[in-house]
Scaffold this active site. Structure first.
Site, mmCIF file in Angstrom:
data_model
loop_
_atom_site.group_PDB
_atom_site.id
_atom_site.type_symbol
_atom_site.label_atom_id
_atom_site.label_comp_id
_atom_site.label_asym_id
_atom_site.label_seq_id
_atom_site.Cartn_x
_atom_site.Cartn_y
_atom_site.Cartn_z
ATOM 1 N N TYR A 169 0.847 -1.192 0.000
ATOM 2 C CA TYR A 169 0.000 0.000 0.000
ATOM 3 C C TYR A 169 0.878 1.235 0.000
ATOM 4 O O TYR A 169 2.013 1.206 -0.477
ATOM 5 C CB TYR A 169 -1.000 -0.053 1.166
ATOM 6 C CG TYR A 169 -2.162 0.870 0.911
ATOM 7 C CD1 TYR A 169 -2.953 0.699 -0.221
ATOM 8 C CD2 TYR A 169 -2.439 1.928 1.759
ATOM 9 C CE1 TYR A 169 -3.993 1.566 -0.500
ATOM 10 C CE2 TYR A 169 -3.495 2.794 1.491
ATOM 11 C CZ TYR A 169 -4.257 2.610 0.359
ATOM 12 O OH TYR A 169 -5.277 3.466 0.096
ATOM 13 N N ARG A 222 -8.388 10.708 -8.515
ATOM 14 C CA ARG A 222 -7.573 11.374 -7.496
ATOM 15 C C ARG A 222 -6.838 10.311 -6.687
ATOM 16 O O ARG A 222 -7.161 10.031 -5.547
ATOM 17 C CB ARG A 222 -8.459 12.234 -6.582
ATOM 18 C CG ARG A 222 -7.679 13.199 -5.694
ATOM 19 C CD ARG A 222 -8.533 13.695 -4.563
ATOM 20 N NE ARG A 222 -8.987 12.620 -3.699
ATOM 21 C CZ ARG A 222 -8.254 12.071 -2.726
ATOM 22 N NH1 ARG A 222 -7.017 12.475 -2.516
ATOM 23 N NH2 ARG A 222 -8.759 11.097 -1.985
ATOM 24 N N LYS A 240 -6.116 -2.253 -1.353
ATOM 25 C CA LYS A 240 -7.061 -2.146 -0.235
ATOM 26 C C LYS A 240 -7.648 -3.512 0.124
ATOM 27 O O LYS A 240 -7.769 -3.870 1.304
ATOM 28 C CB LYS A 240 -8.196 -1.189 -0.598
ATOM 29 C CG LYS A 240 -7.808 0.278 -0.614
ATOM 30 C CD LYS A 240 -7.828 0.879 0.781
ATOM 31 C CE LYS A 240 -7.588 2.374 0.735
ATOM 32 N NZ LYS A 240 -7.656 3.016 2.046
ATOM 33 N N GLU A 312 -13.275 4.751 -3.448
ATOM 34 C CA GLU A 312 -11.866 5.019 -3.178
ATOM 35 C C GLU A 312 -11.272 5.974 -4.218
ATOM 36 O O GLU A 312 -11.364 5.741 -5.423
ATOM 37 C CB GLU A 312 -11.077 3.697 -3.193
ATOM 38 C CG GLU A 312 -9.736 3.758 -2.543
ATOM 39 C CD GLU A 312 -9.819 4.000 -1.042
ATOM 40 O OE1 GLU A 312 -8.973 4.757 -0.526
ATOM 41 O OE2 GLU A 312 -10.707 3.431 -0.389
ATOM 42 N N ASP A 313 -10.681 7.057 -3.726
ATOM 43 C CA ASP A 313 -9.908 7.991 -4.548
ATOM 44 C C ASP A 313 -10.708 8.593 -5.710
ATOM 45 O O ASP A 313 -10.229 8.672 -6.841
ATOM 46 C CB ASP A 313 -8.630 7.319 -5.066
ATOM 47 C CG ASP A 313 -7.603 7.156 -3.955
ATOM 48 O OD1 ASP A 313 -7.844 7.674 -2.851
ATOM 49 O OD2 ASP A 313 -6.562 6.513 -4.174
ATOM 50 N N ASP A 335 -13.745 5.610 2.138
ATOM 51 C CA ASP A 335 -12.614 5.540 3.064
ATOM 52 C C ASP A 335 -11.892 6.873 3.177
ATOM 53 O O ASP A 335 -11.396 7.227 4.243
ATOM 54 C CB ASP A 335 -11.642 4.450 2.602
ATOM 55 C CG ASP A 335 -10.569 4.170 3.641
ATOM 56 O OD1 ASP A 335 -10.906 4.075 4.827
ATOM 57 O OD2 ASP A 335 -9.390 4.052 3.249
ATOM 58 N N ASP A 336 -11.830 7.636 2.083
ATOM 59 C CA ASP A 336 -11.138 8.927 2.114
ATOM 60 C C ASP A 336 -11.858 9.916 3.025
ATOM 61 O O ASP A 336 -11.219 10.734 3.697
ATOM 62 C CB ASP A 336 -11.027 9.505 0.702
ATOM 63 C CG ASP A 336 -10.265 8.583 -0.240
ATOM 64 O OD1 ASP A 336 -9.125 8.235 0.094
ATOM 65 O OD2 ASP A 336 -10.828 8.174 -1.273
ATOM 66 N N ASN A 477 -0.608 11.751 1.762
ATOM 67 C CA ASN A 477 0.166 10.665 1.157
ATOM 68 C C ASN A 477 0.445 10.974 -0.310
ATOM 69 O O ASN A 477 -0.279 11.740 -0.929
ATOM 70 C CB ASN A 477 -0.623 9.348 1.246
ATOM 71 C CG ASN A 477 -0.699 8.805 2.650
ATOM 72 O OD1 ASN A 477 0.302 8.739 3.341
ATOM 73 N ND2 ASN A 477 -1.893 8.429 3.086
#
Length: 621
Positions: A169, A222, A240, A312-313, A335-336, A477
């Site tokens: 990850y 993103r 993930k 996600e993202d 999750d973000d 990150n």
């Protein structure tokens, strides 16, 4: 053996001589899990189906039930030759096949004569991985292992989680996504592009596993702090879900990575001859919404009400819109926004034991007002409102946000995006972070803007000048995008900072004392959170569940951890941590009436542990 009972020896030898492989019970897997559960001659397992984990799917492959001592029969999936068995990552054990198994499953001559335990295999692979000097090479070696030997891959990841987490990850997965077109070898999930418009349900049915519990999906717009990587963002769902299994114990067969390809605005990728996605600009607006709605509808139709869809993202505007649109009708989780919020709240709650005072007594300043920043702020405000027994609007006044244009204040209201408006408070305009610190005197500084080195020496020194122990969380990150390093935080605060970051940093020695920086990694939360949803059969995600997860994580920080300045427990104990989080989340689901797995297990902690996937090799008969 089943095949020997039902096929004459001559026919069987003829089939094997041509290395013929066929799916003997493929229809049973798709259409009749009951047949699989009852046909013990085929499975080699005597299973009490009443204890099956719903939430939910039956354990059609014996991944949860079988222990190392129970016999299973790999032929039931699609294996009809030794070569095929060695090529099946779920059942392949490599040199760990015993003499008896080599005879029974036509492996003689296909393996060297040595027999190696799983532990020795693990030692050999780790030695090989450590010889790779470049993290991306380590990543590729691990992905190759997963494709060859699934159980060995997860045993490696579980036993060496602190060493390998940065490889599978963040930060290494970011580089893997950037170069995904060049390192792509075989698909690890589903790619659903605009070419499949109107046929998404059919695409989902193409996936070989039919009993899915967790889906992680991205549109690649993103990726971490790296921007639009289009179809190459697949590395994120794959990574993930590897953590869902290794850290949370969700079965690999129940996990499905998906990339939604609606194009990319990354010109470099569009011109790259090795780019694996659609070569067009991103679709937006209603066309995007309609395509995604088809996807979400197809998922529910194909897998049912209790499949978890983790976003996600996604870009900020889509992330908030999708979560708001589907959270009341589907089991969805971002999750973000939500996972990051829970892990940061846990760190803040733990930090209070080092700085004193209750949560409502502290002031918070965020640098970054995107999906992560506003998501964290909202959950902290929710917890403040509960503790202070005050309206949420009042609790929000303890929290301030700075974006690219400065402090978010009422005078900017007309130009603010909708998700920023709740954070616009009455104050004169402030253009930069240092001035905001001096004006607002926050006790906690949180960075989530994805812009590296924004917590300058002046910023850290300003926080230290107004706080005996400033709490500084540099969450962005990968490592290159972190607001500051651990060394900078400790040095510029003269060792007073309570520091945690999104990506890992090594311990720092300052004035003869060693400081161990914590990592506010979402991997603390989402694997256990997802397991809690699965074992309870939850049908919706509620903010109270996020608070329950944060509370469970904060409770795992020991005095020994506090003595080192840590506000998060070590990752080496992550499976235990995930079990605590899962039991807390499941308990909250039952309390809120959102759980469907009935009756409620008497001991949720024990039940959560019993449901966790084990990577130990099975014995074949």
């Amino acid at each position: 053996m089943y095949l020997q009972k039902h096929i004459s020896g001559g026919i069987l030898r003829a089939l094997l001589s041509t290395n013929f492989s066929f799916s003997l019970f493929q229809l049973s897997r798709v259409d009749s899990k009951r047949h699989l559960m009852e046909s013990t001659d085929i499975r080699g397992l005597h299973v009490d189906t009443s204890s099956t984990v719903e939430g939910g799917v039956e354990d059609a492959y014996g991944e949860d039930y079988a222990t190392e001592d129970q016999l299973v029969t790999p032929w039931t999936v699609s294996i009809a030759s030794g070569c095929a068995l060695l090529r099946d990552p779920r059942h392949n054990k490599g040199l760990a096949f015993t003499e008896k198994e080599r005879d029974a499953h036509y492996l003689r001559g296909l393996l060297p004569p040595s027999i190696m335990s799983q532990e020795l295999q693990e030692k050999r692979i780790m030695q090989s991985i450590r010889q790779c000097q470049i993290p991306l090479q380590q990543y590729m070696a691990l992905m190759d292992l997963e494709e060859r030997n699934e159980r060995l891959f997860y045993k490696l990841l579980i036993d060496h989680v602190e060493e390998l987490l940065p490889v599978v990850y963040t930060p290494t997965v970011g580089e893997a996504c950037q170069k995904y077109g060049s390192i792509f070898r075989r698909p690890q999930g589903l790619y659903i592009s605009l070419k499949e418009r109107g046929k998404i349900l059919e695409v989902l049915k193409n996936w070989h596993e039919k009993s899915i519990q967790v889906i992680v999906v991205t549109d690649g717009q993103r990726i971490l702090g790296l921007g639009d990587l289009g179809c190459q963002g697949m590395g994120i769902p794959v990574g993930k879900l590897a953590l869902y299994t290794a850290l949370g114990g969700v079965r690999p067969s129940a996990c499905l990575p998906i990339t939604i390809d609606v194009g990319t605005n990354n010109e470099e990728l569009l011109q790259d001859e090795f780019y694996i996605g659609l070569r067009q600009k991103r679709v937006v607006g209603q066309e995007y919404k309609d395509f995604f709605h088809e996807f979400v509808t197809a998922v529910k139709q194909n897998y049912g009400e209790k499949v978890l869809i983790q976003f996600e993202d996604f870009a900020n505007h889509n992330a908030f819109d999708l979560l708001a649109r589907y959270r009341s009708t589907h089991l969805v989780f971002n999750d973000d926004i939500q996972g990051t919020a829970a892990v940061v709240l846990a760190g803040v709650v733990a930090a209070l034991k080092l700085v004193d005072g209750t949560l409502p007594e502290h002031n918070f300043l965020f640098f970054g007002a995107g999906e992560a920043g506003t998501g964290i702020a909202e959950l902290i405000a929710f917890e403040i409102s509960k503790q202070a027994n005050a309206p949420l609007e009042e609790a929000r006044k303890k929290i301030w946000l700075v974006d690219s244009k400065g402090l978010i204040v009422n005078s900017r209201m007309d130009s603010l995006q909708s998700f920023k408006k709740p954070w616009a408070h009455e104050h004169e305009p402030v253009k930069n972070l240092v001035d905001a610190i001096k004006a607002l005197k926050p006790t906690v500084l949180i960075g989530s803007a994805g812009i590296g080195q924004t917590f300058t020496q002046e910023v850290i020194e300003s926080m230290a000048s107004i706080n005996e122990k400033p709490v500084i969380l540099a969450l962005s990150n990968p490592t290159t995008q972190s607001e500051c390093t651990a060394e900078q935080a400790y040095t510029w605060s003269k060792g007073h900072a309570i520091f945690a970051s999104g990506s890992p940093f090594d311990p720092v020695e300052y004035n003869g004392k060693v400081y161990v920086p914590g990592q506010a990694n979402n991997a603390y939360i989402f694997p256990g959170f997802g397991l809690g949803l699965v074992i309870s059969g939850a049908i919706r995600v509620h903010d109270e569940m996020l608070l329950a997860a944060a509370e469970a994580l904060a409770q795992q920080v020991t005095q020994e951890n506090y003595d080192k300045g840590l506000i998060y427990p070590p990752f080496s104990n992550i499976r235990e941590i995930s079990a605590h989080i899962a039991s807390n989340v499941a308990a909250k689901a039952y309390e809120l009436g959102l759980a469907t797995q009935l009756p409620r297990p008497k001991d949720l902690m024990k039940y959560a542990k019993s449901c966790m996937y084990s990577p130990i090799y099975r014995s074949y008969r």
